[in-house]
Write a protein that holds these residues in place. Sequence first.
Motif, short mmCIF file in Angstrom:
data_model
loop_
_atom_site.label_atom_id
_atom_site.label_comp_id
_atom_site.label_asym_id
_atom_site.label_seq_id
_atom_site.Cartn_x
_atom_site.Cartn_y
_atom_site.Cartn_z
N SER A 76 0.87 -1.07 -0.12
CA SER A 76 0.04 -0.03 0.09
C SER A 76 0.87 1.17 -0.09
O SER A 76 2.06 1.16 0.11
CB SER A 76 -0.91 -0.02 1.16
OG SER A 76 -0.19 0.07 2.42
N SER A 77 0.14 2.50 -0.03
CA SER A 77 0.75 3.64 -0.04
C SER A 77 0.67 4.16 1.45
O SER A 77 -0.57 3.95 1.89
CB SER A 77 0.54 4.44 -0.98
OG SER A 77 1.23 5.89 -0.73
N ASP A 78 1.32 5.17 1.90
CA ASP A 78 1.16 5.72 3.37
C ASP A 78 0.22 6.66 3.12
O ASP A 78 -0.41 7.04 4.33
CB ASP A 78 2.47 6.38 3.79
CG ASP A 78 3.70 5.51 4.19
OD1 ASP A 78 3.39 4.31 4.29
OD2 ASP A 78 4.72 5.69 4.13
N GLU A 79 0.04 7.33 2.15
CA GLU A 79 -1.00 8.42 1.93
C GLU A 79 -1.87 8.33 0.59
O GLU A 79 -1.68 7.37 -0.27
CB GLU A 79 -0.16 9.76 1.69
CG GLU A 79 0.73 10.32 2.68
CD GLU A 79 1.47 11.34 2.47
OE1 GLU A 79 1.12 12.47 3.05
OE2 GLU A 79 2.28 11.44 1.61
N ARG B 123 8.36 11.01 1.25
CA ARG B 123 6.95 11.12 0.93
C ARG B 123 7.10 10.83 -0.58
O ARG B 123 6.20 9.98 -1.07
CB ARG B 123 6.30 12.17 1.49
CG ARG B 123 5.99 12.40 2.91
CD ARG B 123 5.29 13.86 2.99
NE ARG B 123 3.99 13.82 2.53
CZ ARG B 123 3.47 14.92 2.27
NH1 ARG B 123 4.25 16.09 2.44
NH2 ARG B 123 2.37 14.92 1.43
N ARG C 280 8.12 7.20 -1.86
CA ARG C 280 6.91 6.42 -1.55
C ARG C 280 5.52 6.29 -2.10
O ARG C 280 4.78 5.69 -2.20
CB ARG C 280 6.50 6.24 0.05
CG ARG C 280 7.70 5.98 1.00
CD ARG C 280 7.33 5.75 2.43
NE ARG C 280 8.39 5.46 3.24
CZ ARG C 280 8.39 5.32 4.30
NH1 ARG C 280 7.20 5.80 5.03
NH2 ARG C 280 9.15 4.89 5.06
N GLN D 265 5.61 2.40 -5.50
CA GLN D 265 5.79 1.14 -4.45
C GLN D 265 6.30 -0.04 -5.49
O GLN D 265 6.10 -0.31 -6.66
CB GLN D 265 4.51 0.62 -3.90
CG GLN D 265 4.17 1.68 -2.96
CD GLN D 265 4.98 1.66 -1.73
OE1 GLN D 265 5.65 0.72 -1.35
NE2 GLN D 265 4.98 3.04 -1.02
N ALA E 57 -5.65 6.16 1.91
CA ALA E 57 -4.32 6.08 2.77
C ALA E 57 -4.13 4.62 3.42
O ALA E 57 -5.26 4.00 3.99
CB ALA E 57 -4.05 6.90 3.73
N THR E 58 -3.21 3.95 3.50
CA THR E 58 -2.70 2.66 3.81
C THR E 58 -3.54 1.52 3.28
O THR E 58 -3.39 0.35 3.74
CB THR E 58 -2.72 2.69 5.34
OG1 THR E 58 -4.16 2.64 5.73
CG2 THR E 58 -2.03 3.84 6.08
N ARG E 59 -4.33 1.80 2.50
CA ARG E 59 -5.25 0.58 1.63
C ARG E 59 -4.36 -0.04 0.73
O ARG E 59 -3.73 0.77 -0.01
CB ARG E 59 -6.56 1.23 0.94
CG ARG E 59 -7.47 0.01 0.60
CD ARG E 59 -8.07 -0.48 1.60
NE ARG E 59 -8.94 0.13 2.68
CZ ARG E 59 -10.39 0.88 2.38
NH1 ARG E 59 -10.82 0.31 1.20
NH2 ARG E 59 -10.69 1.56 3.13
#
Length: 259
Positions: free
Chosen positions: A43-46, A130, A133, A136, A157-159
Motif C-alpha cells: 500500500s501507500s502511506d497516503e 514521501r 513512497r 511502490q 491511505a494505507t489501503r
Amino acid sequence: MSASMRNLCMSAALASALALGACGKKGDEALQGWVEADFIYVSSDEAGRVETLSVREGDKVAKGDPLFSLDDDLQKSDVTVREAAVTNAKQAFERASDLLKSAAGTQKNYDDSQAALRTAEANLSWAETRLKRRSQSSPVEGTVHQVYYRIGETVPATRAVVAVLPPSNMKIRFFAPEGRLPTIAIGDKVNVSCDGCEKDLTATVSFIAKNAEYTPPVIYSMEERAKLVFLMEAKPDKPSAFRVGQPVGVALQSAGAPK
C-alpha cells in the motif's frame, strides 16, 4: 480469504476431522484440510490516485520490481518548498558563522541558525521520502495474487493496492483429533492429496495450536460434543502444486514411517 469463508472452511474441516478420524488405520487417518496463505499487502502511506500499474494478477515478480505509482504533484511541490527552505537556512547559517568569526555576531545567533538549518534539512528528507513512497515496488519475490485498484481510481491511505504471495507463505491448515497429539510434532511430515494434484505431495508441520476446538454445532450429539480437535498448519514442500482455498486431504504418517 474473507472471515466468512475462513469460518466455513474451519467448520467443514472440524466436521471432517471427526468424521474421518474414526476411519482408516490408527496413525494414518485421512483428515480434511484446506490451503491458505499469508499475503503481502502493498500500500501507500497516503491517499492518492493510481497513475501507473505495472502488474496484473498472476504475474511473477522479483523483489524490487515496480508494482504501481500514485499521483505525486503535491509531494513534488512540497520537496521544492523544502529545498528553498534549506537554501535560505544555509545562507543564514553562513552569515552567522562569518559574523561570529569577526566578533560581530553572537554564539546564540550561530547556534540558532545551525539548528534552523538542521530542521530544514530534516524536513527536506521527510518530503523526499514521501515523494519516493508514491511509487511502490515488490518487497518480496512471489506471484501477484490480486490487484485491488486500477489506473485512475483513488486509493485511501494505507489501503492495499496489490497483494503479493511469496511461495514460502503457503500453508495447509487442518484439524487433528486430540488423541493424535502425542504422535505428531512440529517438523513432522504429512502426506497431502487433492483433486487433480500430482502424487506423493508432502508438507512439514509448522504449527500446533495450544488450545482445543470443540466440534461445531452442526454435528453436535451426545457422543461427539465432548471430542476435541486441534488446529494444525503445515508448510507444503512444493507450494506451486497448490492453490489458495483448495480443499486437500491430509494423512498423518504412521509412527516409524520415514520423514
